[in-house]
Design a protein around this motif. Structure first.
Motif, PDB file in Angstrom:
ATOM      1  N   ASP A 142       2.763  -6.957 -11.539  1.00  0.00           N
ATOM      2  CA  ASP A 142       2.786  -5.516 -11.261  1.00  0.00           C
ATOM      3  C   ASP A 142       3.439  -5.251  -9.909  1.00  0.00           C
ATOM      4  O   ASP A 142       4.047  -4.191  -9.703  1.00  0.00           O
ATOM      5  CB  ASP A 142       1.360  -4.966 -11.250  1.00  0.00           C
ATOM      6  N   PHE A 143       3.282  -6.181  -9.003  1.00  0.00           N
ATOM      7  CA  PHE A 143       3.937  -6.139  -7.698  1.00  0.00           C
ATOM      8  C   PHE A 143       4.603  -7.494  -7.479  1.00  0.00           C
ATOM      9  O   PHE A 143       4.042  -8.532  -7.833  1.00  0.00           O
ATOM     10  CB  PHE A 143       2.918  -5.885  -6.572  1.00  0.00           C
ATOM     11  N   ILE A 144       5.791  -7.479  -6.896  1.00  0.00           N
ATOM     12  CA  ILE A 144       6.505  -8.715  -6.559  1.00  0.00           C
ATOM     13  C   ILE A 144       6.843  -8.665  -5.081  1.00  0.00           C
ATOM     14  O   ILE A 144       7.401  -7.670  -4.597  1.00  0.00           O
ATOM     15  CB  ILE A 144       7.799  -8.884  -7.381  1.00  0.00           C
ATOM     16  N   THR A 145       6.508  -9.713  -4.355  1.00  0.00           N
ATOM     17  CA  THR A 145       6.874  -9.788  -2.945  1.00  0.00           C
ATOM     18  C   THR A 145       7.558 -11.125  -2.671  1.00  0.00           C
ATOM     19  O   THR A 145       7.142 -12.158  -3.202  1.00  0.00           O
ATOM     20  CB  THR A 145       5.636  -9.580  -2.043  1.00  0.00           C
ATOM     21  N   LEU A 146       8.612 -11.088  -1.880  1.00  0.00           N
ATOM     22  CA  LEU A 146       9.433 -12.274  -1.643  1.00  0.00           C
ATOM     23  C   LEU A 146       9.125 -12.873  -0.283  1.00  0.00           C
ATOM     24  O   LEU A 146       9.055 -12.157   0.724  1.00  0.00           O
ATOM     25  CB  LEU A 146      10.920 -11.927  -1.723  1.00  0.00           C
ATOM     26  N   HIS A 147       8.982 -14.198  -0.265  1.00  0.00           N
ATOM     27  CA  HIS A 147       8.693 -14.919   0.976  1.00  0.00           C
ATOM     28  C   HIS A 147       9.396 -16.268   0.949  1.00  0.00           C
ATOM     29  O   HIS A 147       8.764 -17.322   0.977  1.00  0.00           O
ATOM     30  CB  HIS A 147       7.186 -15.076   1.170  1.00  0.00           C
ATOM     31  N   THR A 148      10.713 -16.224   0.885  1.00  0.00           N
ATOM     32  CA  THR A 148      11.514 -17.441   0.795  1.00  0.00           C
ATOM     33  C   THR A 148      12.704 -17.317   1.731  1.00  0.00           C
ATOM     34  O   THR A 148      13.184 -16.210   1.996  1.00  0.00           O
ATOM     35  CB  THR A 148      11.997 -17.664  -0.659  1.00  0.00           C
ATOM     36  N   PRO A 149      13.196 -18.421   2.286  1.00  0.00           N
ATOM     37  CA  PRO A 149      14.399 -18.337   3.123  1.00  0.00           C
ATOM     38  C   PRO A 149      15.618 -18.023   2.277  1.00  0.00           C
ATOM     39  O   PRO A 149      15.593 -18.159   1.040  1.00  0.00           O
ATOM     40  CB  PRO A 149      14.496 -19.736   3.737  1.00  0.00           C
ATOM     41  N   GLY A 180      -8.274 -10.756  -1.291  1.00  0.00           N
ATOM     42  CA  GLY A 180      -9.303  -9.922  -0.698  1.00  0.00           C
ATOM     43  C   GLY A 180      -9.301  -8.510  -1.250  1.00  0.00           C
ATOM     44  O   GLY A 180     -10.323  -7.810  -1.210  1.00  0.00           O
ATOM     45  N   LEU A 181      -8.169  -8.102  -1.787  1.00  0.00           N
ATOM     46  CA  LEU A 181      -8.045  -6.789  -2.431  1.00  0.00           C
ATOM     47  C   LEU A 181      -8.328  -6.870  -3.933  1.00  0.00           C
ATOM     48  O   LEU A 181      -8.084  -5.905  -4.659  1.00  0.00           O
ATOM     49  CB  LEU A 181      -6.626  -6.240  -2.204  1.00  0.00           C
ATOM     50  N   LYS A 182      -8.816  -8.018  -4.373  1.00  0.00           N
ATOM     51  CA  LYS A 182      -9.182  -8.249  -5.769  1.00  0.00           C
ATOM     52  C   LYS A 182      -7.975  -8.208  -6.699  1.00  0.00           C
ATOM     53  O   LYS A 182      -8.057  -7.769  -7.847  1.00  0.00           O
ATOM     54  CB  LYS A 182     -10.231  -7.232  -6.242  1.00  0.00           C
ATOM     55  N   MET A 183      -6.840  -8.725  -6.195  1.00  0.00           N
ATOM     56  CA  MET A 183      -5.644  -8.842  -7.025  1.00  0.00           C
ATOM     57  C   MET A 183      -5.573 -10.249  -7.615  1.00  0.00           C
ATOM     58  O   MET A 183      -6.081 -11.220  -7.033  1.00  0.00           O
ATOM     59  CB  MET A 183      -4.380  -8.566  -6.210  1.00  0.00           C
ATOM     60  N   LYS A 184      -4.935 -10.372  -8.759  1.00  0.00           N
ATOM     61  CA  LYS A 184      -4.627 -11.660  -9.364  1.00  0.00           C
ATOM     62  C   LYS A 184      -3.281 -12.098  -8.798  1.00  0.00           C
ATOM     63  O   LYS A 184      -2.317 -11.327  -8.794  1.00  0.00           O
ATOM     64  CB  LYS A 184      -4.554 -11.514 -10.887  1.00  0.00           C
ATOM     65  N   VAL A 185      -3.177 -13.337  -8.297  1.00  0.00           N
ATOM     66  CA  VAL A 185      -1.946 -13.788  -7.652  1.00  0.00           C
ATOM     67  C   VAL A 185      -1.311 -14.923  -8.452  1.00  0.00           C
ATOM     68  O   VAL A 185      -1.963 -15.936  -8.743  1.00  0.00           O
ATOM     69  CB  VAL A 185      -2.201 -14.241  -6.207  1.00  0.00           C
ATOM     70  N   ILE A 186      -0.054 -14.734  -8.806  1.00  0.00           N
ATOM     71  CA  ILE A 186       0.737 -15.787  -9.440  1.00  0.00           C
ATOM     72  C   ILE A 186       1.911 -16.096  -8.516  1.00  0.00           C
ATOM     73  O   ILE A 186       2.310 -15.252  -7.703  1.00  0.00           O
ATOM     74  CB  ILE A 186       1.227 -15.388 -10.843  1.00  0.00           C
ATOM     75  N   THR A 237      -6.379  -3.040  -6.823  1.00  0.00           N
ATOM     76  CA  THR A 237      -7.448  -3.826  -7.453  1.00  0.00           C
ATOM     77  C   THR A 237      -7.134  -4.090  -8.926  1.00  0.00           C
ATOM     78  O   THR A 237      -6.797  -3.167  -9.671  1.00  0.00           O
ATOM     79  CB  THR A 237      -8.784  -3.082  -7.342  1.00  0.00           C
ATOM     80  N   GLY A 238      -7.222  -5.360  -9.305  1.00  0.00           N
ATOM     81  CA  GLY A 238      -6.995  -5.728 -10.695  1.00  0.00           C
ATOM     82  C   GLY A 238      -5.547  -5.925 -11.071  1.00  0.00           C
ATOM     83  O   GLY A 238      -5.257  -6.389 -12.181  1.00  0.00           O
ATOM     84  N   PHE A 277       0.827  -1.207   0.000  1.00  0.00           N
ATOM     85  CA  PHE A 277       0.000   0.000   0.000  1.00  0.00           C
ATOM     86  C   PHE A 277       0.860   1.255   0.000  1.00  0.00           C
ATOM     87  O   PHE A 277       0.583   2.229  -0.719  1.00  0.00           O
ATOM     88  CB  PHE A 277      -0.917   0.012   1.236  1.00  0.00           C
ATOM     89  N   ALA A 278       1.917   1.232   0.814  1.00  0.00           N
ATOM     90  CA  ALA A 278       2.786   2.409   0.913  1.00  0.00           C
ATOM     91  C   ALA A 278       3.437   2.731  -0.433  1.00  0.00           C
ATOM     92  O   ALA A 278       3.571   3.906  -0.805  1.00  0.00           O
ATOM     93  CB  ALA A 278       3.855   2.171   1.976  1.00  0.00           C
ATOM     94  N   LEU A 279       3.839   1.680  -1.157  1.00  0.00           N
ATOM     95  CA  LEU A 279       4.422   1.896  -2.490  1.00  0.00           C
ATOM     96  C   LEU A 279       3.373   2.394  -3.476  1.00  0.00           C
ATOM     97  O   LEU A 279       3.627   3.318  -4.261  1.00  0.00           O
ATOM     98  CB  LEU A 279       5.015   0.579  -3.014  1.00  0.00           C
ATOM     99  N   ALA A 280       2.200   1.761  -3.427  1.00  0.00           N
ATOM    100  CA  ALA A 280       1.162   2.111  -4.401  1.00  0.00           C
ATOM    101  C   ALA A 280       0.723   3.564  -4.263  1.00  0.00           C
ATOM    102  O   ALA A 280       0.407   4.230  -5.262  1.00  0.00           O
ATOM    103  CB  ALA A 280      -0.041   1.181  -4.236  1.00  0.00           C
ATOM    104  N   ARG A 281       0.705   4.088  -3.036  1.00  0.00           N
ATOM    105  CA  ARG A 281       0.209   5.444  -2.805  1.00  0.00           C
ATOM    106  C   ARG A 281       1.296   6.415  -2.354  1.00  0.00           C
ATOM    107  O   ARG A 281       0.989   7.547  -1.958  1.00  0.00           O
ATOM    108  CB  ARG A 281      -0.920   5.409  -1.783  1.00  0.00           C
TER     109      ARG A 281
END
Length: 518
Positions: free
Chosen positions: A187-194, A152-158, A130-131, A101-105
């Motif tokens: 459009d957004f990338i988030t990392l969750h790996t050791p 829940g934010l209506k994003m597509k998740v890959i 959204t989207g 959210f902080a990045l988006a806005r």
């Protein structure tokens, strides 16, 4: 560490010392006194420290990341390494969403500008979530929580995760893709790996050159996953619209090339920094370590099979039986063994077979090495090139419960030993190398192979008596009349080499091996 951890240890009857802020040298100087070590991320458990940890049995990391622990060195010493992967999962996932959210806005920059007395409304044009397509690198516990929040934010998740099964992808509602596809579409990338050898620099210069123009990148996992210099170049060129890092390759990150770069947001490793998470991980690590030290339960271990505190009392007799079977095979067959198969039948087949197999290996490898337990035995077996297999038979045979250990020898022959529990508690050997022999494996013993002929038992008793060695128990079995016979003799003292030579000199004796069971 939240004070609740120490309270739980004391409530469970474990003496605990709270010593925050020690230097590595101070830690090393005292670590030999302790059975357990509970830590957060700032304590570095190195191979050098572990050399001094002569009594250490378990390391508990209150949190998920364990890159501050030398796990191979701990494993080699037979020390269980645990973490608490679920205690701060929601907190970390929420932080990732907050940074998204902080990045988006552009919230941090807009806040600073507004509080500086400016009113730059047109400067801070944002984007909607959204989207948009969110790309997860790592779809484990935290990644799956982020996916749920994003949906829940209506994003597509890959998601890119080599361990993500198609069934699990459907269950958490994500599309499984390869890394290049994720980089091109997200459009957004988030990392969750050791941070491992495989994931280090996963978003390196080459990968960052493939990302979609205008992408925004979030990392609340581990520093070192992203090439920070390449990320800075991507931000400055405008190809990457924004990046938010909670973790850095070097921490504490009081200086970093990314600081001050337009579109960059940073926080000081706050992913797990909520009141709830601090309490949760403290409670979990104390409970897990207490269960291990007091009951033998193993939960969330990185280098040992899991064994719940509820399972441990039921499996403990089997582990004693299995350890002795492995020790018997190892002492008799030694260097001839090429592979091991562990089979369970009847009631044993309803249990967790992994600790039973681990106990067999611990007994077996204890014949070759000192200080062996279930933690380091699999590593030692692998180092020796031993193949290990597990087989579960639901049917019940001659015994209501049975553990069978089959050793394949380098010459291709197979030899097996079998054991059961009497009264579901007392281990008994019931067969050895195809011969029915019922015996309790305990203390010093003699394994003797001889020709089935009159006079042997008398000669054996006389030889032991002449050496002033008392027989505690005696078990004898034979393949057929006049054929090969096996004897297992428990004695009250360790046999000398002179006695062993005298036993080998008895007429008809083919083999004598001194055994030891603790």
């Amino acid at each position: 560490m939240d004070p609740r951890a120490a309270e739980i240890f004391r409530e469970r009857g474990i003496e605990v010392h709270e010593k925050p802020g020690l230097s590595p040298e101070e830690q090393k100087a005292i670590i030999g006194e302790y059975d357990g070590l509970a830590i957060r991320s700032s304590t570095k458990v190195t191979a050098d420290m572990l050399e001094a940890a002569t009594n250490l049995k378990v390391i508990g990391r209150a949190g998920i990341g364990v890159d501050n622990i030398d796990i191979p060195a701990a494993t080699a010493k037979g020390i269980v390494v645990m973490n608490t992967p679920f205690g701060n999962s929601i907190t970390t996932a929420e932080h990732a969403i907050a940074l998204m959210f902080a990045l988006a806005r552009q919230l941090p920059a807009a806040d600073a500008s507004t509080q500086a007395g400016k009113w730059e409304k047109s400067k801070f044009m944002g984007v909607e979530l959204t989207g948009k397509t969110l790309g997860l690198i790592g779809a484990g516990n935290i990644g799956s929580i982020v996916a749920a929040r994003a949906q829940g934010l209506k994003m597509k998740v890959i998601a890119f995760d080599p361990f993500l099964t198609p069934e699990r992808a459907i269950e958490i509602g994500v599309e499984k893709v390869d890394l290049d596809t994720l980089l091109a579409r997200a459009d957004f990338i988030t990392l969750h790996t050791p941070l491992t050898d495989q994931t280090r620099g996963i978003l390196g210069r080459d990968a960052l050159s493939k990302v979609k123009k205008g992408v925004r990148i979030i990392n609340c996992a581990r520093g070192g996953l992203i090439d920070e210099e390449a990320l800075k170049e991507g931000l400055e060129s405008g190809h990457i619209a924004g990046a938010a890092l909670d973790v850095f390759a070097t921490e504490p990150a009081k200086e970093n090339a990314l600081f001050g770069t337009p579109g960059f947001i940073s926080t000081p490793h706050l992913g797990a920094s909520t009141t709830e998470a601090q309490v949760n991980v403290a409670i979990q690590v104390a409970e897990q370590m207490s269960d291990y030290l007091l009951l033998g339960g193993i939960t969330n271990a990185l280098n040992s099979p899991s064994l719940s505190a509820e399972e441990a009392p039921r499996i403990k007799p089997y582990m004693g039986l299995s350890g002795n079977l492995g020790r018997l095979v190892g002492q008799v067959l030694g260097e001839e063994i090429d592979s091991i198969a562990v089979e369970v039948e009847g009631a044993a087949a309803e249990l967790n077979i992994t600790p039973i197999s681990g106990a067999v290996l611990a007994g077996l490898m204890g014949s070759y090495s000192d200080s062996v337990n279930m933690v380091n035995a699999p590593v030692l077996a692998k180092d020796r090139g031993l193949d290990v297999s597990e087989v579960r038979h639901a049917h019940e045979g001659d015994y209501h419960t049975l553990v069978r250990v089959t050793a394949r020898l380098k010459d291709g022959n197979k030899c097996n030993v079998e054991g059961t529990l009497v009264g579901n508690a007392n281990p008994r050997l019931v067969e050895m190398f195809g011969v029915g022999v019922e015996a309790e494996l305990t203390g010093p013993m003699l394994y003797i192979v001889n020709e089935d002929a009159p006079g042997f038992i008398g000669a054996l008793g006389s030889t032991l008596g002449d050496a002033d060695v008392n027989i505690a128990t005696f078990a004898l079995g034979r393949r057929n009349i006049g054929g090969e016979a096996l004897a297992l003799v428990a004695i009250d003292s360790e046999p000398s080499e002179k006695l062993l030579d005298a036993l080998r000199a008895i007429r008809g004796v083919k083999k004598v091996v001194a055994l030891r069971f603790d």
